[in-house]
Design a protein around this motif. Structure first.
Motif, PDB file in Angstrom:
ATOM      1  N   SER A   1       0.896  -1.195   0.046  1.00  0.00           N
ATOM      2  CA  SER A   1      -0.043  -0.144   0.120  1.00  0.00           C
ATOM      3  C   SER A   1       0.902   1.096   0.043  1.00  0.00           C
ATOM      4  O   SER A   1       0.484   2.043  -0.660  1.00  0.00           O
ATOM      5  CB  SER A   1      -0.963  -0.005   1.215  1.00  0.00           C
ATOM      6  N   LEU A   2       1.891   1.115   0.835  1.00  0.00           N
ATOM      7  CA  LEU A   2       2.846   2.490   0.875  1.00  0.00           C
ATOM      8  C   LEU A   2       3.431   2.557  -0.504  1.00  0.00           C
ATOM      9  O   LEU A   2       3.795   3.758  -1.078  1.00  0.00           O
ATOM     10  CB  LEU A   2       3.850   2.035   2.038  1.00  0.00           C
ATOM     11  N   LYS A   3       3.846   1.631  -1.139  1.00  0.00           N
ATOM     12  CA  LYS A   3       4.379   1.735  -2.619  1.00  0.00           C
ATOM     13  C   LYS A   3       3.393   2.057  -3.465  1.00  0.00           C
ATOM     14  O   LYS A   3       3.753   2.914  -4.434  1.00  0.00           O
ATOM     15  CB  LYS A   3       5.026   0.212  -2.905  1.00  0.00           C
ATOM     16  N   ARG A   4       2.254   1.715  -3.283  1.00  0.00           N
ATOM     17  CA  ARG A   4       1.213   2.112  -4.079  1.00  0.00           C
ATOM     18  C   ARG A   4       0.978   3.581  -3.899  1.00  0.00           C
ATOM     19  O   ARG A   4       0.812   4.139  -5.209  1.00  0.00           O
ATOM     20  CB  ARG A   4      -0.075   1.421  -4.029  1.00  0.00           C
ATOM     21  N   ALA A   5       1.205   4.335  -3.052  1.00  0.00           N
ATOM     22  CA  ALA A   5       0.871   5.670  -2.485  1.00  0.00           C
ATOM     23  C   ALA A   5       2.002   6.216  -3.207  1.00  0.00           C
ATOM     24  O   ALA A   5       1.909   7.271  -3.730  1.00  0.00           O
ATOM     25  CB  ALA A   5       0.873   5.982  -1.101  1.00  0.00           C
ATOM     26  N   GLY A   6       3.258   5.676  -3.240  1.00  0.00           N
ATOM     27  CA  GLY A   6       4.477   6.501  -3.968  1.00  0.00           C
ATOM     28  C   GLY A   6       4.142   6.353  -5.223  1.00  0.00           C
ATOM     29  O   GLY A   6       4.615   7.362  -5.954  1.00  0.00           O
ATOM     30  N   ARG A   7       3.764   5.346  -5.843  1.00  0.00           N
ATOM     31  CA  ARG A   7       3.573   5.352  -7.218  1.00  0.00           C
ATOM     32  C   ARG A   7       2.145   6.452  -7.881  1.00  0.00           C
ATOM     33  O   ARG A   7       2.790   6.943  -9.123  1.00  0.00           O
ATOM     34  CB  ARG A   7       3.194   3.771  -7.612  1.00  0.00           C
TER      35      ARG A   7
END
Length: 627
Positions: free
Chosen positions: A60-66
């Motif tokens: 989820s954190l990586k998705r927010a970054g993307r």
């Protein structure tokens, strides 16, 4: 005294014990044994896992970054539309005046460009808001899980193990866990954004000018390099500040609880000075952290401004014809120069955001490090096993009858000294075993082992042929516990009695009076001004030690479905009359249950079916140090 309100809030949010010293805290946790949830035995991992995201949260954190990265990269398209509109359309309208281009077509193109710019802007805002929402929700989930794991491990910790003070634990569960939020919410998504956005902007700039791209490539890395150097200093300052906060919280709570004693000893003024000094140290530490934060902001803005200025100088001199190099053939046009200038600030935006969030990283990592040292090691949940080592389905376990308990070649050590060494003991179902021995002979450790609080160094402790640590969550819901320092909570006497049952709706007032009669406390409650509704202060304030012990025994009697009774010095510090009532109540409670009573009191021998002396058995290694 800047830090005192923060510490006070933390203490008020989580007052676990009502007492400041470790010994009382361990006693309090014993009183909670019977109400531990069945799911409490789930594996929370090692202590170092507190505050770490799981796989889903990491995604989820990586998705927010993307999402943030896509939003930033869309600026390339938006900047292209803006530069084309401002750089090309005026010349096209001038050509329309000369009749070379139809003016109506140009107006349509202008509206299309404006619509495109607005559409990309709306899409970028949507992606940014979505990314912030995902990051915020994920960070909140990590914080909630960290608090749940901390409280779960605290409840599972052996009462004989070292435990932090209430104020320190409150600071960890509140202040320390709060610092994880900004770290995961602000810093983690920036790592993905930083890997993608600068490369995209450099590539877009290089399409028109390789010199402009080179300027960005040279100036950009200077920001994280200098910020990392400052960040190391910020991390050290943050760790020191958090340690000061924990000390301040613990000392303040202990002083408040010991206010009466401090007054009697005339130590109020000295205590005030100590608290004032602690508050001043906290204030100084806070200002030190802020000074580092302001320094980092200055460095950040300096290098960002220099990078944008170099790009502006290059574009300006190129448009004036002073610089001919740096493009892929022709001279740099106004639209191309404007496009480069629009991209330059956005190139530094992820770097600035990453650098700004670096302080959140320092605080988050320092907090996570402190949480990792709170409980150095913990027993983890393992599937229940039979004596032959085979697994038992969790749903098939039941404790409806008094259990059999076995210690098989058990060795347990504390601080590199043996408590038990190759210890064997069998307790039959429905047996009342009296465990005697001097202080330090292992009586409390034996009880801890039965409840799954102690993991043997070698050997095995079994309850109904299942490992004690695995069956512990269920066993603790079926146990009656009575210690020498019972815990009564703020509230009515009735509410304290009902803490022993899972569902109070099925309990009648006759059940309460029956339990009080068994404990010899019926007359006591009848004398109280409001009977069962009489309010009690914290720690049973308003009752004597003997009266508290009677009420605790009545509370224990409320757990009618218990199959195991454990008592640790239940008659300690009691007068003969009260001790006799407690012993008689214990005799009745032992009926139909497996019972283990640790005591120095010979008067309890009359209710035991068997007794053992740990000193005489030689299970104590006489302080034997590991070889």
């Amino acid at each position: 005294m800047h830090g005192i309100p923060i510490a006070t809030v933390a203490i008020c949010l989580l007052n676990l014990s009502g007492r400041g010293d470790t010994k009382r805290l361990m006693t309090i946790k014993r009183e909670k044994i019977g109400t531990v949830l069945e799911g409490e035995g789930q594996d929370s991992g090692a202590a170092a896992a507190f505050g770490w995201p799981d796989k889903g949260e990491s995604r989820s954190l990586k998705r927010a970054g993307r999402l943030l990265a896509v939003s930033d990269l869309l600026w390339i398209a938006q900047a292209g539309l803006i530069s084309w509109a401002l750089g090309s359309l005026p010349m096209m309208f001038s050509a329309a005046d000369d009749g070379q281009v139809i003016e109506g077509d140009l107006t349509g193109l202008a509206f299309q460009a404006a619509a495109g710019i607005a559409l990309v802007a709306v899409l970028r805002v949507f992606l940014q808001n979505r990314a912030e929402t995902v990051a915020r929700q994920t960070a909140r989930a990590i914080q909630s899980r960290a608090r749940a794991e901390l409280l779960s491990v605290a409840a599972r910790t052996s009462p004989s193990a070292e435990f932090p003070s209430s104020g320190a634990f409150a600071a960890h569960v509140t202040e320390q866990v709060d610092l994880l939020g900004p770290y995961y919410r602000n810093f983690e998504p920036q790592k993905v954004r930083l890997r993608l956005v600068p490369l995209g902007i450099v590539a877009a700039t290089a399409v028109f000018s390789w010199v402009g791209a080179l300027i960005l490539v040279v100036c950009g890395p200077l920001i994280p390099v200098f910020m990392a150097l400052i960040g190391m200093r910020a991390k050290a300052a943050s760790e020191t500040q958090q340690e000061e906060l924990v000390r301040l919280s613990g000392s303040l709570l202990d002083r408040i609880r010991g206010l009466e004693t401090l007054t009697l000893f005339g130590a109020i003024e000295r205590t005030q000075r100590q608290i004032a000094d602690a508050g001043e140290r906290f204030r100084t530490g806070t200002m030190r952290v802020l000074k580092i934060a302001f320094l980092s902001s200055t460095v950040l803005e300096l290098f960002s401004a220099l990078g944008i200025a170099f790009c502006a100088v290059y574009v300006g001199f190129s448009l004036l014809g002073e610089i001919q190099a740096g493009t892929w053939g022709g001279a740099l046009t106004f639209a191309q120069g404007l496009f480069i200038l629009l991209l330059a600030p956005e190139f530094f935006a992820p770097l600035r955001a990453y650098a700004a969030a670096y302080h959140d990283r320092a605080g988050g990592l320092a907090a996570r490090k402190k949480l990792a040292t709170l409980f150095p090691s913990q027993n983890t949940y393992r599937n229940p096993k039979r004596a032959d080592g085979s697994d038992v389905p969790v749903g098939s376990i039941s404790l409806s009858r008094p259990p059999a308990i076995q210690f098989r070649s058990v060795s347990i050590s504390h601080d590199e000294r043996y408590v038990f060494k190759e210890f064997d003991l069998t307790i039959e179902p429905d047996e009342t075993l009296l465990v005697e021995g001097p202080s330090g002979s292992g009586k409390t450790t034996l009880i801890d082992g039965i409840l799954g609080f102690q993991e043997p160094d070698s050997g095995e402790i079994q309850v109904n042929d299942l490992t004690a640590t695995a069956i512990a969550p269920l066993l603790r819901r079926k146990v009656i516990w009575l210690g020498q320092s019972p815990r009564l909570f703020h509230g009515s006497l009735k509410a304290n009695l009902l803490r022993a049952v899972d569902t109070s709706a099925a309990i009648t007032e006759d059940d309460l009076w029956q339990a009080l009669r068994l404990a010899g406390a019926e007359a006591l409650v009848q004398r109280l001004p409001r009977g069962l509704e009489t309010p009690l202060g914290e720690d049973g304030f308003g009752l004597s030690v003997g009266e508290i012990r009677r009420v605790a025994l009545a509370r224990a009697a409320m757990r009618k479905d218990a199959v195991l009774l454990l008592a640790d010095e239940p008659t300690a510090s009691l007068d003969e009359e009260t001790a006799a009532d407690v012993i008689e109540g214990l005799r009745k409670l032992c009926d139909g249950r497996t019972a283990v009573i640790a005591t120095h009191d010979p008067a309890l021998r009359k209710i035991a079916s068997r007794r053992i002396d740990l000193k005489a058995l030689g299970v104590l290694a006489e302080g034997e140090v590991f070889a």
